[in-house]
Scaffold this motif. Structure first.
Motif, PDB file in Angstrom:
ATOM      1  N   LEU A 183       0.816  -1.217   0.000  1.00  0.00           N
ATOM      2  CA  LEU A 183       0.000   0.000   0.000  1.00  0.00           C
ATOM      3  C   LEU A 183       0.851   1.269   0.000  1.00  0.00           C
ATOM      4  O   LEU A 183       0.479   2.263  -0.643  1.00  0.00           O
TER       5      LEU A 183
ATOM      6  N   THR B 297       2.039   1.620  -3.484  1.00  0.00           N
ATOM      7  CA  THR B 297       0.886   1.999  -4.303  1.00  0.00           C
ATOM      8  C   THR B 297       0.608   3.495  -4.149  1.00  0.00           C
ATOM      9  O   THR B 297       0.341   4.194  -5.130  1.00  0.00           O
TER      10      THR B 297
ATOM     11  N   SER C 243       0.670   6.282  -7.057  1.00  0.00           N
ATOM     12  CA  SER C 243      -0.505   7.137  -7.236  1.00  0.00           C
ATOM     13  C   SER C 243      -0.133   8.609  -7.410  1.00  0.00           C
ATOM     14  O   SER C 243      -0.745   9.323  -8.205  1.00  0.00           O
TER      15      SER C 243
ATOM     16  N   SER D 197      -9.204   4.667 -12.138  1.00  0.00           N
ATOM     17  CA  SER D 197      -8.318   3.695 -11.487  1.00  0.00           C
ATOM     18  C   SER D 197      -8.464   3.727  -9.969  1.00  0.00           C
ATOM     19  O   SER D 197      -8.615   4.791  -9.369  1.00  0.00           O
ATOM     20  N   VAL D 198      -8.343   2.551  -9.349  1.00  0.00           N
ATOM     21  CA  VAL D 198      -8.375   2.478  -7.878  1.00  0.00           C
ATOM     22  C   VAL D 198      -7.185   3.203  -7.263  1.00  0.00           C
ATOM     23  O   VAL D 198      -7.222   3.549  -6.080  1.00  0.00           O
ATOM     24  N   LEU D 199      -6.149   3.448  -8.060  1.00  0.00           N
ATOM     25  CA  LEU D 199      -4.977   4.150  -7.536  1.00  0.00           C
ATOM     26  C   LEU D 199      -5.271   5.620  -7.229  1.00  0.00           C
ATOM     27  O   LEU D 199      -4.495   6.283  -6.563  1.00  0.00           O
TER      28      LEU D 199
ATOM     29  N   ASN E  51      -7.524   6.671  -5.352  1.00  0.00           N
ATOM     30  CA  ASN E  51      -8.073   6.770  -4.000  1.00  0.00           C
ATOM     31  C   ASN E  51      -7.090   7.475  -3.071  1.00  0.00           C
ATOM     32  O   ASN E  51      -6.108   6.898  -2.629  1.00  0.00           O
TER      33      ASN E  51
ATOM     34  N   LEU F 138      -6.461   6.194   0.830  1.00  0.00           N
ATOM     35  CA  LEU F 138      -5.356   5.278   1.092  1.00  0.00           C
ATOM     36  C   LEU F 138      -4.061   6.043   1.297  1.00  0.00           C
ATOM     37  O   LEU F 138      -3.354   5.863   2.280  1.00  0.00           O
TER      38      LEU F 138
ATOM     39  N   LEU G 233      -9.841  -1.300   3.007  1.00  0.00           N
ATOM     40  CA  LEU G 233      -9.457  -1.335   1.602  1.00  0.00           C
ATOM     41  C   LEU G 233      -9.521  -2.757   1.083  1.00  0.00           C
ATOM     42  O   LEU G 233      -8.996  -3.679   1.724  1.00  0.00           O
TER      43      LEU G 233
ATOM     44  N   LEU H  56      -7.973  -5.252  -1.168  1.00  0.00           N
ATOM     45  CA  LEU H  56      -6.634  -5.350  -1.757  1.00  0.00           C
ATOM     46  C   LEU H  56      -6.627  -5.812  -3.206  1.00  0.00           C
ATOM     47  O   LEU H  56      -5.791  -5.368  -3.985  1.00  0.00           O
TER      48      LEU H  56
ATOM     49  N   ILE I 242      -6.525  -3.283  -6.091  1.00  0.00           N
ATOM     50  CA  ILE I 242      -5.263  -2.538  -6.052  1.00  0.00           C
ATOM     51  C   ILE I 242      -4.148  -3.388  -6.658  1.00  0.00           C
ATOM     52  O   ILE I 242      -3.388  -2.926  -7.511  1.00  0.00           O
TER      53      ILE I 242
ATOM     54  N   GLU J  84      -4.483  -3.726 -10.423  1.00  0.00           N
ATOM     55  CA  GLU J  84      -4.068  -2.507 -11.128  1.00  0.00           C
ATOM     56  C   GLU J  84      -2.547  -2.388 -11.187  1.00  0.00           C
ATOM     57  O   GLU J  84      -1.984  -2.012 -12.216  1.00  0.00           O
TER      58      GLU J  84
END
Length: 195
Positions: free
Chosen positions: A68, A71, A75, A106-108, A110, A113, A173, A175, A178, A181
């Motif tokens: 994370l 990630t 991001s 994209s979930v990135l 977010n 997080l 979250l 996972l 994420i 992606e």
């Protein structure tokens, strides 16, 4: 300054020779995250054969936190914190999203997080001082999610193995999206390189 603005506009935030620097920075975070995913998978497999798998809880949670954190770093390249002088950060991010084929959805993207992990010390202060911490307290938990009844549950770090949900101080979250992606970006951009 006006010349800089023109160049930022002309090159959409990234001069062509500089793309290699951004690519290398992103590649580093992707490889680090993916290495942690692979370690996590091995740890979870090992827990299936152990009588008492709790000895692996910290290794599992450390791997997830590492995934994370990297990630969150990836991001930032695609969704910067601010626009920058002459919107250079914003333009760079748009260009990188196009080059790396990262969708706007994209979930990135977010930021919950990213903010949670980057300000974990402050979030920990807020969480611990906002209300009495009573009930079930779990500094490090890995296992099935238990039913939440009237007694409150407090998790510093938890991974619920049946759902793939990571929880920290009330932030939850999923996972798998994420991880999917991260692998997608890596495969589409760096597939022919060795990690």
């Amino acid at each position: 300054m006006e010349e800089m603005k023109e160049h930022i506009e002309m090159y959409e935030g990234i001069q062509p020779p500089h793309l290699a620097f951004y690519s290398e920075a992103i590649r580093f975070n992707l490889v680090a995250a993916i290495s942690s995913v692979e370690f996590l998978v091995e740890c979870l497999k090992e827990t299936n054969t152990m009588e008492d798998p709790s000895g692996l809880n910290n290794a599992i949670l450390d791997s997830i936190q590492n995934i994370l954190l990297h990630t969150a770093s990836v991001s930032k390249y695609f969704w910067p914190i601010n626009k920058g002088v002459h919107k250079v950060h914003k333009k760079r991010a748009q260009t990188l999203r196009r080059i790396f084929k990262v969708k706007e959805s994209s979930v990135l993207q977010n930021k919950e997080l990213r903010n949670h992990l980057e300000h974990l010390d402050e979030n920990l202060d807020k969480y611990l001082w906002s209300k009495p911490v009573v009930g079930n307290v779990f500094p490090a938990y890995v296992g099935p999610e238990m039913p939440r009844n009237e007694v409150p549950y407090h998790f510093f770090r938890a991974f619920f193995t049946e759902s793939g949900i990571f929880e920290s101080l009330g932030v939850r979250l999923d996972l798998q999206p994420i991880i999917d992606e991260l692998y997608e970006i890596y495969r589409s951009t760096f597939n022919d390189e060795n990690t």
